[in-house]
Design an enzyme around this catalytic site. Structure first.
Site, PDB file in Angstrom:
ATOM      1  N   ALA A  45      -7.170  -0.926   1.149  1.00 43.96           N
ATOM      2  CA  ALA A  45      -6.298  -1.763   0.327  1.00 43.96           C
ATOM      3  C   ALA A  45      -5.145  -2.318   1.152  1.00 43.96           C
ATOM      4  CB  ALA A  45      -5.773  -0.967  -0.866  1.00 43.96           C
ATOM      5  N   GLU A  46      -4.579  -1.510   2.038  1.00 43.49           N
ATOM      6  CA  GLU A  46      -3.467  -1.983   2.873  1.00 43.49           C
ATOM      7  C   GLU A  46      -3.565  -1.380   4.269  1.00 43.49           C
ATOM      8  OE1 GLU A  46      -1.241  -4.106   1.720  1.00 43.49           O
ATOM      9  OE2 GLU A  46      -1.454  -3.900  -0.459  1.00 43.49           O
ATOM     10  N   THR A  47      -3.175  -2.185   5.242  1.00 46.05           N
ATOM     11  CA  THR A  47      -2.884  -1.695   6.589  1.00 46.05           C
ATOM     12  C   THR A  47      -1.406  -1.937   6.845  1.00 46.05           C
ATOM     13  OG1 THR A  47      -5.113  -2.094   7.441  1.00 46.05           O
ATOM     14  CG2 THR A  47      -3.333  -1.966   9.051  1.00 46.05           C
TER      15      THR A  47
END
Length: 272
Positions: A45-47
């Site tokens: 979902a996020e880096t």
């Protein structure tokens, strides 16, 4: 060139729960296109990417604890706020780089965000509140969600309040039918065992259903605090992985408390 990669589950109350985030410390900023490619390759979902180099607009940095410049990318785009990846980045900084510190601050698109580590190795994320206005539910969004709204609010996210936790759990949205959204659609209701529950869908950002969304709670906590008439709340996100949050509303800030569990540490070799 080699870049470290840490995958950490944030707001995780058990193994293989919470929201996995990739954390990639950098010595200096890489080109935005490369950052986006890395986030797409990580397919989480996020880096979170951070460096110790603060931009000129980072005025008034704290001076008594570590500070960094932090940015977040989904597989499809850079975003203005992300809670779980900030918590994961803080856990990595405080465990690996500054084990003697109990606070780290990040300068971001949403200003300065702070994370404190408690004596019980939990983390407290400090976010700005996100305002909402009550609106009539968007018929196209309601049809795509396949739900019967009780109320609806618009802010950074489109929040749809349902009558029960059961209705939030059983919702099976048709993501391909979502109308264009600024960010995400959030389903929420009073909880059976916690104060409120939620689910978050952001297909336009390459995140069909987010496991646990700290930034959505910056909008949800003020809404539910007004509903319950108190400022301390418990919450659970009802994704397949699930995650638990303890929440507090303090003036114009939302505090979210949760645990982090490290899944892996690795090295990414970039082409010259």
């Amino acid at each position: 060139m080699e870049v470290l990669l840490h995958q950490i589950d944030a707001f995780a109350d058990a193994p293989f729960s919470g929201n996995p985030a990739a954390v990639m410390p950098l010595t200096s900023w890489l080109p935005d296109e490369l950052l986006q490619n890395l986030a797409e390759e990580n397919n989480l979902a996020e880096t979170a990417f951070y460096t110790s180099q603060l931009p000129p607009e980072a005025v008034g940095p704290p001076v008594d604890h570590p500070v960094f410049h932090l940015r977040w990318f989904t597989p499809a785009a850079e975003v203005d706020m992300c809670g779980h990846a900030t918590l994961a980045a803080a856990a990595q900084v405080l465990e690996d780089m500054h084990p003697g510190a109990d606070r780290v601050s990040f300068f971001t698109r949403s200003g300065w965000l702070h994370v404190d580590r408690t004596d019980d190795d939990e983390y407290i994320l400090d976010l700005p509140t996100v305002a909402s206005v009550e609106v009539e539910p968007d018929p196209a969004l309601v049809a795509a969600l396949g739900v019967t709204p009780v109320r609806a609010f618009s802010g950074t996210d489109e929040v749809v309040v349902l009558a029960s936790e059961y209705e939030v759990r059983r919702a099976r949205p048709l993501l391909s039918a979502f109308p264009p959204l600024p960010r995400a659609a959030v389903l929420t209701a009073r909880g059976a065992e916690v104060d409120f529950v939620s689910r978050v869908f952001a297909p336009g950002l390459g995140v069909p259903e987010d496991p646990v969304t700290g930034s959505a709670h910056a909008q949800l906590v003020p809404l539910w605090a007004a509903e319950f008439g108190r400022t301390e709340l418990t919450a659970r996100q009802l994704s397949r992985r699930g995650g638990a949050l303890r929440c507090a509303l303090v003036d114009d800030r939302v505090l979210l408390l949760g645990r982090c569990r490290r899944y892996l540490d690795g090295v990414v070799t970039l082409p010259d």
